[in-house]
Design a protein around this motif. Structure first.
Motif, short mmCIF file in Angstrom:
data_model
loop_
_atom_site.label_atom_id
_atom_site.label_comp_id
_atom_site.label_asym_id
_atom_site.label_seq_id
_atom_site.Cartn_x
_atom_site.Cartn_y
_atom_site.Cartn_z
N PHE A 9 0.87 -1.18 0.00
CA PHE A 9 0.00 0.00 0.00
C PHE A 9 0.90 1.22 0.00
N THR A 10 0.66 2.12 -0.95
CA THR A 10 1.49 3.31 -1.04
C THR A 10 0.64 4.57 -0.90
N GLY A 11 0.96 5.36 0.12
CA GLY A 11 0.21 6.59 0.36
C GLY A 11 0.66 7.25 1.66
N GLY A 12 1.12 8.49 1.55
CA GLY A 12 1.50 9.25 2.73
C GLY A 12 0.45 10.29 3.02
N SER A 13 0.83 11.57 2.95
CA SER A 13 -0.13 12.64 3.18
C SER A 13 0.33 13.90 2.50
N ALA A 14 -0.59 14.54 1.77
CA ALA A 14 -0.32 15.83 1.16
C ALA A 14 -1.10 16.92 1.86
N ASN A 15 -1.71 16.58 2.99
CA ASN A 15 -2.55 17.53 3.71
C ASN A 15 -1.75 18.46 4.61
N LEU A 16 -2.27 19.66 4.82
CA LEU A 16 -1.60 20.65 5.65
C LEU A 16 -2.11 20.64 7.08
N ILE A 17 -3.35 20.17 7.28
CA ILE A 17 -3.95 20.21 8.61
C ILE A 17 -3.27 19.22 9.54
N ALA A 18 -3.09 18.00 9.08
CA ALA A 18 -2.44 16.97 9.89
C ALA A 18 -1.33 16.33 9.05
N PRO A 19 -0.22 17.05 8.82
CA PRO A 19 0.83 16.55 7.94
C PRO A 19 1.49 15.28 8.45
N GLU A 77 4.20 1.91 2.23
CA GLU A 77 5.01 3.04 1.77
C GLU A 77 4.31 4.29 2.29
N ARG A 78 4.95 5.05 3.19
CA ARG A 78 4.27 6.10 3.96
C ARG A 78 4.67 7.51 3.57
N GLU A 79 5.58 7.69 2.63
CA GLU A 79 6.13 9.03 2.38
C GLU A 79 5.53 9.75 1.17
N SER A 80 4.94 9.02 0.25
CA SER A 80 4.50 9.62 -1.01
C SER A 80 3.34 10.58 -0.80
N ARG A 81 3.35 11.67 -1.58
CA ARG A 81 2.30 12.68 -1.50
C ARG A 81 1.44 12.74 -2.75
N ASN A 82 1.83 12.03 -3.81
CA ASN A 82 1.10 12.04 -5.08
C ASN A 82 1.43 10.77 -5.84
N THR A 83 0.82 10.63 -7.01
CA THR A 83 1.01 9.40 -7.79
C THR A 83 2.44 9.24 -8.27
N TYR A 84 3.07 10.35 -8.61
CA TYR A 84 4.47 10.29 -9.04
C TYR A 84 5.34 9.70 -7.94
N GLU A 85 5.15 10.18 -6.72
CA GLU A 85 5.95 9.67 -5.60
C GLU A 85 5.54 8.25 -5.23
N ASN A 86 4.27 7.88 -5.47
CA ASN A 86 3.87 6.48 -5.28
C ASN A 86 4.81 5.56 -6.06
N ALA A 87 5.08 5.94 -7.30
CA ALA A 87 5.91 5.11 -8.17
C ALA A 87 7.38 5.12 -7.77
N ILE A 88 7.94 6.32 -7.59
CA ILE A 88 9.39 6.40 -7.36
C ILE A 88 9.78 5.92 -5.96
N PHE A 89 8.85 5.95 -5.00
CA PHE A 89 9.16 5.46 -3.67
C PHE A 89 8.89 3.96 -3.54
N THR A 90 7.91 3.46 -4.28
CA THR A 90 7.57 2.04 -4.19
C THR A 90 8.60 1.16 -4.88
#
Length: 255
Positions: free
Chosen positions: A114-124, A149-162
């Motif tokens: 599972f790949t997905g971090g957070s791009a939100n500003l309220i609870a970064p 994978e906990r660091e990616s903020r968008n689909t591009y980072e999903n790929a390069i981090f995974t």
């Protein structure tokens, strides 16, 4: 900026302009905004924009054999609401979290990422992977099978981090699970990153070609589909211009 929000803001600007010396410009802007809003809400515009995205990749063919791994893209869990309520809150695209359960059961030897971090500003500090993992576990996937994978903020980072996280070997087959309308851009990004994946589309918004010219109700499907489709087309164009994909509308790999 969300396309529908932009139309609302243009409407507000037109009202302000009508109270100034350029009232004529304000009236023209208001008329244009109303026409665009009506097209988005009442016409098949959203369907016409969504269909080429959702129909670009067919359903995955299991006859080719078992996959070595399954990659699930984030985008279902609202990290801000989850952090506020201390529990996972699924805001949309729940199919992205449901499909892996069946795949995991069918292919017990496949790795699940599972790949997905957070791009939100309220609870970064809130990471989507952390809130999605319990949901995936509750569907029957053992925690030890999950790679997060906990660091990616968008689909591009999903790929390069995974890619470095799982280190795919030549000849391995990996499935990519995401919404059907999001699949072309996702596949294009993973290909550009040098990670060949096979499309496993879920979360369809249309039934097929028969839905192309169906009209919808204001505030429901019409605005929602148009908004989703416009944002995705903007993403496709932007990623192509930035060199993050090699094609404007990536499609199935040619044999």
């Amino acid at each position: 900026m969300v396309p529908i929000n932009l139309l609302v803001e243009l409407g507000i600007v037109s009202v302000v302009l009508m109270a100034t010396r350029v009232a004529g410009l304000g009236r023209k802007l208001a008329a244009t905004t109303l026409i665009l809003l009506a097209l988005a809400a009442f016409s098949p515009l959203g369907n016409l924009l969504l269909y080429p995205l959702e129909s670009r990749f067919p359903a995955w063919d299991p006859s080719r054999g078992a996959p070595d791994g399954i990659i699930v893209l984030g985008g279902s869990v609202d990290t801000d609401l989850s952090a506020a309520h201390h529990t996972p809150v699924v805001s949309h695209a729940a199919d992205r979290l449901l499909a892996p359960a069946e795949l995991a059961r069918r292919y017990p030897n496949a790795r699940i990422v599972f790949t997905g971090g957070s791009a939100n500003l309220i609870a970064p500090g809130a990471r989507e992977a952390d809130y999605s993992a319990p949901i995936l576990e509750n569907t029957g996937i053992p925690r030890e099978r999950l790679i997060l994978e906990r660091e990616s903020r968008n689909t591009y980072e999903n790929a390069i981090f995974t890619k470095p996280l799982v280190a795919p070997k030549p000849g391995e087959r990996w499935l990519l699970v995401t919404s059907a309308y999001h699949m072309p851009r996702s596949i294009g990004i993973f290909r550009k990153a040098g990670f060949d994946v096979e499309a496993y589309p879920v979360d369809w918004r249309m039934g097929g070609r028969d839905d192309l010219f169906s009209f919808t109700n204001f505030g429901a499907d019409g605005l929602g589909r148009t908004d989703t489709a416009v944002r995705e087309w903007i993403g496709l164009v932007s990623y192509r211009l930035m060199g993050r994909t090699s094609e404007l509308l990536p499609g199935p790999a040619k044999d």
